[in-house]
Each structure stands twice: as C-alpha cells, then as structure tokens.
Motif scaffolding. Structure first.
Motif, PDB file in Angstrom:
ATOM      1  N   VAL A   1       0.822  -1.156  -0.071  1.00  0.00           N
ATOM      2  CA  VAL A   1      -0.020  -0.136  -0.171  1.00  0.00           C
ATOM      3  C   VAL A   1       0.782   1.301  -0.119  1.00  0.00           C
ATOM      4  N   GLY A   2       0.309   2.271  -0.864  1.00  0.00           N
ATOM      5  CA  GLY A   2       1.259   3.498  -0.715  1.00  0.00           C
ATOM      6  C   GLY A   2       0.243   4.582  -0.842  1.00  0.00           C
ATOM      7  N   TYR A   3       0.738   5.905  -0.302  1.00  0.00           N
ATOM      8  CA  TYR A   3      -0.312   7.113  -0.616  1.00  0.00           C
ATOM      9  C   TYR A   3       0.657   8.193  -0.632  1.00  0.00           C
ATOM     10  N   MET A   4       0.385   8.878  -1.920  1.00  0.00           N
ATOM     11  CA  MET A   4       1.474   9.807  -2.259  1.00  0.00           C
ATOM     12  C   MET A   4       0.645  11.191  -2.867  1.00  0.00           C
ATOM     13  N   LEU A   5       0.975  12.248  -2.437  1.00  0.00           N
ATOM     14  CA  LEU A   5       0.409  13.595  -2.724  1.00  0.00           C
ATOM     15  C   LEU A   5       0.824  13.689  -4.279  1.00  0.00           C
ATOM     16  N   LYS A   6       0.013  14.438  -4.968  1.00  0.00           N
ATOM     17  CA  LYS A   6       0.162  14.304  -6.507  1.00  0.00           C
ATOM     18  C   LYS A   6       1.533  15.420  -6.876  1.00  0.00           C
ATOM     19  N   ASP A   7       1.849  16.194  -5.875  1.00  0.00           N
ATOM     20  CA  ASP A   7       2.915  17.165  -6.167  1.00  0.00           C
ATOM     21  C   ASP A   7       4.246  16.299  -6.058  1.00  0.00           C
ATOM     22  N   ARG A   8       4.365  15.121  -5.504  1.00  0.00           N
ATOM     23  CA  ARG A   8       5.512  14.180  -5.619  1.00  0.00           C
ATOM     24  C   ARG A   8       5.661  13.647  -7.018  1.00  0.00           C
ATOM     25  N   VAL A   9       4.586  13.608  -7.800  1.00  0.00           N
ATOM     26  CA  VAL A   9       4.600  13.007  -9.099  1.00  0.00           C
ATOM     27  C   VAL A   9       5.607  13.524  -9.918  1.00  0.00           C
ATOM     28  N   THR A  10       5.841  14.935  -9.754  1.00  0.00           N
ATOM     29  CA  THR A  10       6.870  15.601 -10.585  1.00  0.00           C
ATOM     30  C   THR A  10       8.118  15.075 -10.421  1.00  0.00           C
ATOM     31  N   ASN A  11       8.233  14.470  -9.349  1.00  0.00           N
ATOM     32  CA  ASN A  11       9.635  13.812  -8.998  1.00  0.00           C
ATOM     33  C   ASN A  11       9.706  12.337  -9.364  1.00  0.00           C
ATOM     34  N   GLY A  12       9.908  12.245 -10.878  1.00  0.00           N
ATOM     35  CA  GLY A  12       9.837  11.118 -11.568  1.00  0.00           C
ATOM     36  C   GLY A  12      10.562   9.846 -10.598  1.00  0.00           C
ATOM     37  N   SER A  13      11.700   9.904 -10.326  1.00  0.00           N
ATOM     38  CA  SER A  13      12.378   8.812  -9.581  1.00  0.00           C
ATOM     39  C   SER A  13      11.838   8.528  -8.292  1.00  0.00           C
ATOM     40  N   GLN A  14      11.494   9.717  -7.641  1.00  0.00           N
ATOM     41  CA  GLN A  14      10.655   9.265  -6.338  1.00  0.00           C
ATOM     42  C   GLN A  14       9.296   8.353  -6.557  1.00  0.00           C
ATOM     43  N   PHE A  15       8.447   8.985  -7.561  1.00  0.00           N
ATOM     44  CA  PHE A  15       7.119   8.239  -8.085  1.00  0.00           C
ATOM     45  C   PHE A  15       7.414   6.914  -8.280  1.00  0.00           C
ATOM     46  N   LEU A  16       8.600   6.580  -9.166  1.00  0.00           N
ATOM     47  CA  LEU A  16       8.772   5.227  -9.804  1.00  0.00           C
ATOM     48  C   LEU A  16       9.269   4.374  -8.570  1.00  0.00           C
ATOM     49  N   ASP A  17      10.096   5.042  -7.680  1.00  0.00           N
ATOM     50  CA  ASP A  17      10.509   4.172  -6.418  1.00  0.00           C
ATOM     51  C   ASP A  17       9.233   3.764  -5.817  1.00  0.00           C
ATOM     52  N   SER A  18       8.369   4.704  -5.372  1.00  0.00           N
ATOM     53  CA  SER A  18       7.154   4.299  -4.624  1.00  0.00           C
ATOM     54  C   SER A  18       6.220   3.173  -5.394  1.00  0.00           C
ATOM     55  N   ILE A  19       6.207   3.217  -6.658  1.00  0.00           N
ATOM     56  CA  ILE A  19       5.602   2.256  -7.314  1.00  0.00           C
ATOM     57  C   ILE A  19       6.162   0.731  -7.183  1.00  0.00           C
ATOM     58  N   ARG A  20       7.395   0.785  -7.417  1.00  0.00           N
ATOM     59  CA  ARG A  20       8.137  -0.591  -7.015  1.00  0.00           C
ATOM     60  C   ARG A  20       8.291  -0.894  -5.825  1.00  0.00           C
TER      61      ARG A  20
ATOM     62  N   THR B   1       5.624  -0.619   1.486  1.00  0.00           N
ATOM     63  CA  THR B   1       4.874   0.488   1.899  1.00  0.00           C
ATOM     64  C   THR B   1       5.457   1.902   1.387  1.00  0.00           C
ATOM     65  N   ALA B   2       4.851   2.683   0.755  1.00  0.00           N
ATOM     66  CA  ALA B   2       5.410   3.992   0.473  1.00  0.00           C
ATOM     67  C   ALA B   2       4.463   5.094   0.893  1.00  0.00           C
ATOM     68  N   MET B   3       4.505   5.749   1.771  1.00  0.00           N
ATOM     69  CA  MET B   3       3.707   6.660   2.401  1.00  0.00           C
ATOM     70  C   MET B   3       4.248   7.923   2.473  1.00  0.00           C
ATOM     71  N   ASP B   4       3.525   8.859   1.792  1.00  0.00           N
ATOM     72  CA  ASP B   4       3.874  10.260   1.788  1.00  0.00           C
ATOM     73  C   ASP B   4       4.272  10.730   3.204  1.00  0.00           C
ATOM     74  N   PRO B   5       5.328  11.582   3.183  1.00  0.00           N
ATOM     75  CA  PRO B   5       5.756  12.100   4.697  1.00  0.00           C
ATOM     76  C   PRO B   5       4.643  12.905   5.215  1.00  0.00           C
ATOM     77  N   GLU B   6       4.244  13.540   4.294  1.00  0.00           N
ATOM     78  CA  GLU B   6       3.201  14.560   4.867  1.00  0.00           C
ATOM     79  C   GLU B   6       1.747  13.884   5.560  1.00  0.00           C
ATOM     80  N   VAL B   7       1.692  12.855   4.966  1.00  0.00           N
ATOM     81  CA  VAL B   7       0.491  11.970   5.558  1.00  0.00           C
ATOM     82  C   VAL B   7       1.011  11.068   6.798  1.00  0.00           C
ATOM     83  N   ILE B   8       2.218  10.768   6.745  1.00  0.00           N
ATOM     84  CA  ILE B   8       2.526  10.152   8.054  1.00  0.00           C
ATOM     85  C   ILE B   8       2.794  11.299   9.086  1.00  0.00           C
ATOM     86  N   SER B   9       3.092  12.522   8.931  1.00  0.00           N
ATOM     87  CA  SER B   9       3.105  13.550   9.859  1.00  0.00           C
ATOM     88  C   SER B   9       1.760  13.719  10.578  1.00  0.00           C
TER      89      SER B   9
END
Length: 214
Positions: free
Chosen positions: A102-121, A128-136
């Motif tokens: 499971v993962g949850y990412m803000l759309k703003d992070r999608v502009t960082n291609g490497s971070q987005f692809l790493d989260s998918i992997r 698990t790939a949870m956005d830092p803002e969500v965890i906070s």
C-alpha cells in the motif's frame, strides 16, 4: 510491471502513461472513473494499481472505494493512491484493508519521477510507500496516545522514515547518523510502542503502520 492507472485529468493521465512506458512498464488500462477502475482491476489483475482517490462522478472517494472493493476479492492487490491534499482518513482506510503493498502519495510528488517510480516499485514488491506529509498527520492525530508521546524527537523522525519504507541505510543517510544509531532508535521505538521487533524491513514497516492505524 503491468499497471492499471486511474486519473480523471487527461494531461496528468497521459503524462503518467508516457512516464511509465518510458521505463518499460505496461499500462494495462488507463481509466477516468471509479466504475471503470473496478472493472479494469478485476479484468487485468495488475501488478500494481495507481489510483487517484477522487474520481467521477462525485469526486469524493470513488477511487479509494474501487480499490477497497477489489482488494476484498484480490487480497494483497498492491495500490498506490494519489491525492491532491493530505487526507489521513483515506490512508487509514487503505491500511485497514491489509498492510502489504500500500502507498499514499501527494500529486505534487509525481513531478519527481524517480521518487514516484521508486514508490510504485516498493508497493508492487509488497512494501509501503507513505507520503511524509501523511505520516506526519497520522502521528499528530496520535499525539494523545501516551506511547507515541513517549517517543523522543529523534525517534519520531526515524519512525517517519521507517513508515515511508526506507531501509536503515537510507534513514542513516537522510538523517546524517550511523546505521548503528538507526538500529538503536528503531529498537527503542518498538519497545515504547509495545511492538515485537522483526528482522524484515517490510514487516517492520507494516507493524508500525498497523499501530498508527489503531
């Protein structure tokens, strides 16, 4: 990987398709509403689903509801949710459907291609790939819990990185401390949260997130 994508904004959907294909992934289906998403997930049974939380017709939580329904018939279906805003409730609902993949990412992070692809992997691999803002936000909502309040500032920082799915080496590099120090902080976190420590990174992350979701 075979991916089902759900995003109602044409330009973003098209951009994500091109990005994923450029890195060798197959987009089995790209849809723009919750009903089509559920059908696509059932038909294609992808390696991972990348889904906007809010989809037509009502733009509330159609994307989330579709993946939760799909996970009832396909337990463990890896899902990365995309959202315009921090919405911890949606993250908790996804976590409650089963911790793995499971993962949850803000759309703003999608502009960082490497971070987005790493989260998918990581999600596709069962992590698990949870956005830092969500965890906070999840941590803030647990402040009244004495066990969370007992964590030191550094332990809270480490917990946030653990919840993002980072390895000990990654945490050490990000916080400029040694891996030995990271291991000690993690041991303290599990003790204070009354969680049994494990050797597997994924199980460690899932245990922390399961606690945050209580």
């Amino acid at each position: 990987m075979r991916i089902v994508l759900a995003e109602d904004h044409f330009l973003l959907r098209d951009g994500l398709i091109r990005l994923l294909q450029a890195y060798g992934h197959e987009v089995a289906a790209a849809v723009d509403n919750g009903a089509d998403l559920l059908r696509a997930l059932t038909e294609h049974r992808p390696d991972v689903a990348v889904v906007d939380v809010r989809l037509p017709p009502n733009f509330t939580d159609e994307g989330l509801r579709a993946v939760l329904t799909a996970r009832r018939t396909m337990p463990g279906l890896p899902v990365l949710l995309l959202s315009q805003y921090v919405e911890p409730l949606y993250a908790r609902e996804l976590l409650a459907s089963g911790g793995r993949g499971v993962g949850y990412m803000l759309k703003d992070r999608v502009t960082n291609g490497s971070q987005f692809l790493d989260s998918i992997r990581r999600v596709a691999d069962g992590g698990t790939a949870m956005d830092p803002e969500v965890i906070s936000q999840l941590l803030i909502r647990k402040e009244r819990d004495e066990s969370v309040a007992a964590l030191s500032t550094r332990e809270r920082e480490v917990l946030e990185w653990v919840a993002q799915g980072r390895s000990n080496a990654g945490i050490a590099q990000g916080l400029f401390i040694t891996e030995k120090a990271v291991a000690k902080h993690i041991s303290n976190i599990f003790t204070k949260l009354n969680l049994l420590p494990t050797d597997g990174d994924n199980r460690r992350v899932l245990a922390v997130l399961a606690y945050l979701d209580q």
